[in-house]
Design a protein around this motif. Structure first.
Motif, PDB file in Angstrom:
ATOM      1  N   ALA A 137       0.863  -1.190   0.000  1.00 35.49           N
ATOM      2  CA  ALA A 137       0.000   0.000   0.000  1.00 35.49           C
ATOM      3  C   ALA A 137       0.893   1.232   0.000  1.00 35.49           C
ATOM      4  CB  ALA A 137      -0.901  -0.015   1.230  1.00 35.49           C
ATOM      5  N   ASN A 141      -0.632   3.833  -5.518  1.00 31.31           N
ATOM      6  CA  ASN A 141      -1.936   3.179  -5.659  1.00 31.31           C
ATOM      7  C   ASN A 141      -2.920   3.661  -4.592  1.00 31.31           C
ATOM      8  OD1 ASN A 141      -1.023   1.872  -3.345  1.00 31.31           O
ATOM      9  ND2 ASN A 141      -0.666  -0.091  -4.375  1.00 31.31           N
ATOM     10  N   ASN A 142      -2.673   4.921  -4.130  1.00 34.11           N
ATOM     11  CA  ASN A 142      -3.557   5.537  -3.125  1.00 34.11           C
ATOM     12  C   ASN A 142      -3.667   4.684  -1.861  1.00 34.11           C
ATOM     13  OD1 ASN A 142      -4.211   7.801  -4.796  1.00 34.11           O
ATOM     14  ND2 ASN A 142      -5.658   6.486  -5.914  1.00 34.11           N
ATOM     15  N   ILE A 144      -3.894   1.634  -1.505  1.00 33.47           N
ATOM     16  CA  ILE A 144      -4.777   0.465  -1.622  1.00 33.47           C
ATOM     17  C   ILE A 144      -4.008  -0.605  -2.400  1.00 33.47           C
ATOM     18  CG2 ILE A 144      -6.970  -0.442  -2.456  1.00 33.47           C
ATOM     19  CD1 ILE A 144      -8.080   2.398  -2.347  1.00 33.47           C
ATOM     20  N   ASP A 146      -2.619  -3.598  -4.728  1.00 32.42           N
ATOM     21  CA  ASP A 146      -3.033  -4.185  -6.009  1.00 32.42           C
ATOM     22  C   ASP A 146      -2.980  -5.713  -5.899  1.00 32.42           C
ATOM     23  OD1 ASP A 146      -3.021  -1.773  -8.041  1.00 32.42           O
ATOM     24  OD2 ASP A 146      -1.223  -1.556  -6.812  1.00 32.42           O
ATOM     25  N   THR A 193      -7.058  -1.442  -8.081  1.00 32.22           N
ATOM     26  CA  THR A 193      -7.391  -1.198  -6.670  1.00 32.22           C
ATOM     27  C   THR A 193      -8.881  -1.334  -6.383  1.00 32.22           C
ATOM     28  OG1 THR A 193      -7.477   1.175  -7.169  1.00 32.22           O
ATOM     29  CG2 THR A 193      -5.393   0.302  -6.337  1.00 32.22           C
ATOM     30  N   ASN A 195     -10.464  -3.839  -7.404  1.00 28.56           N
ATOM     31  CA  ASN A 195     -10.619  -5.296  -7.506  1.00 28.56           C
ATOM     32  C   ASN A 195     -11.307  -5.719  -8.802  1.00 28.56           C
ATOM     33  OD1 ASN A 195      -9.919  -7.757  -6.319  1.00 28.56           O
ATOM     34  ND2 ASN A 195     -11.993  -8.056  -5.517  1.00 28.56           N
TER      35      ASN A 195
END
Length: 292
Positions: A137, A141-142, A144, A146, A193, A195
């Motif tokens: 994190a 990816n902010n 969040i 992957d 991110t 999903n």
């Protein structure tokens, strides 16, 4: 008068000799010697086995194919940052369903001696596992992670091998090696991110390589109680049934799989290299037919 007396004495001696000879045991012919058959591994055989398969050095390598120029997603940077795994272990193991083989052995000297042969067999390994990876994190990816998932599957493994061993009567120790082939399936799914599936790669087909190993085999004597259960061998005319255990190391090589974008958000692509290698332990029995 004297002559008559001598003749009577001789006749008495002859009669006594005849009676004594009748009392002696009769001489019988010696028994015929029947040699005990010497076992030989020479002959055709076929059989079945169960198996256990496990890998110990199976690694998936992923490279980014884009450096960010032209506005395309910098997949190389994503790998460098760990958002996509550069190296990912994909070990797998499992008990195989069943397998079978056909072969021929030739023993140079019956009893104990060197044995050469050839064999072709197929093992339904049916092993495959899904492995998941969660990236770090980070700000890119902010914060969040992957998600990614990988699947490496081996449906069956076939071999065509040569054999060289030494027989100690009914006990055979041998080494083996040759050509290997198998049906494989490789799969890589990279999610964003949210999903949602952002990249995917697939390959299913035949891979080829090599195999080597060794084993032991024991031919059950005909007077063993185990042969009471060998009713199938009797029906098909097998001369012997043998028990076997074998270890094989197989390597079907590597393959690059393009993991392309799905058109949802990110662009560019990755390349994941899958490798199929491992260990196979087999145990089973063979029906042997007389030497040719």
């Amino acid at each position: 008068m004297i002559a008559k007396t001598l003749l009577a004495g001789v006749a008495s001696l002859v009669a006594i000799g005849s009676v004594s000879a009748a009392d002696l045991p009769r001489r019988e012919a010696p028994p015929v010697f029947v040699p005990v058959p010497v076992f030989t591994w020479t002959g055709v055989y076929f059989g079945t086995h169960s198996s256990y398969t496990f890998s110990d050095n199976q690694n998936i390598r992923t490279l980014g194919n884009n450096n960010g120029t032209g506005g395309i997603t910098n997949t190389q940077l994503n790998v460098a940052q760990g958002r996509r795994a550069q190296n990912f272990k994909a070990e797998q193991d499992g008990i195989g369903n069943i397998g079978g083989g056909l072969g021929y052995n030739y023993q140079f000297t019956p009893g104990s001696g060197f044995v050469i042969g050839a064999e072709a067999d197929v093992t339904w390994t049916d092993i495959g596992k899904r492995r998941d990876y969660l990236g770090p994190a980070i700000a890119a990816n902010n914060f969040i992670p992957d998600p990614s998932s990988y699947r490496n599957r081996l449906n069956y493994l076939g071999t065509v091998q040569g054999r060289l061993g030494y027989a100690f009567d009914r006990f055979l120790v041998y080494g083996t090696g040759g050509f290997a082939y198998g049906d494989v399936k490789y799969q890589a799914d990279f999610f964003n991110t949210a999903n949602r599936l952002a990249y995917f790669g697939r390959y299913k087909g035949m891979e080829t390589g090599y195999v080597y190993g060794g084993g032991i085999e024991y031919a059950i004597p005909t007077d063993s109680f185990l042969n009471r259960f060998n009713f199938i061998g009797g029906l098909i005319g097998a001369s012997a049934i043998t028990l076997k255990a074998e270890y094989l190391r197989y390597d079907l090589g590597s393959r690059d799989v393009l993991v392309n974008n799905t058109g949802i958000g990110p662009t560019g692509s990755y390349t994941s290299r899958f490798k199929t290698e491992g260990n196979l332990i087999k145990a089973g029995f063979n029906y042997k037919f007389g030497s040719l």
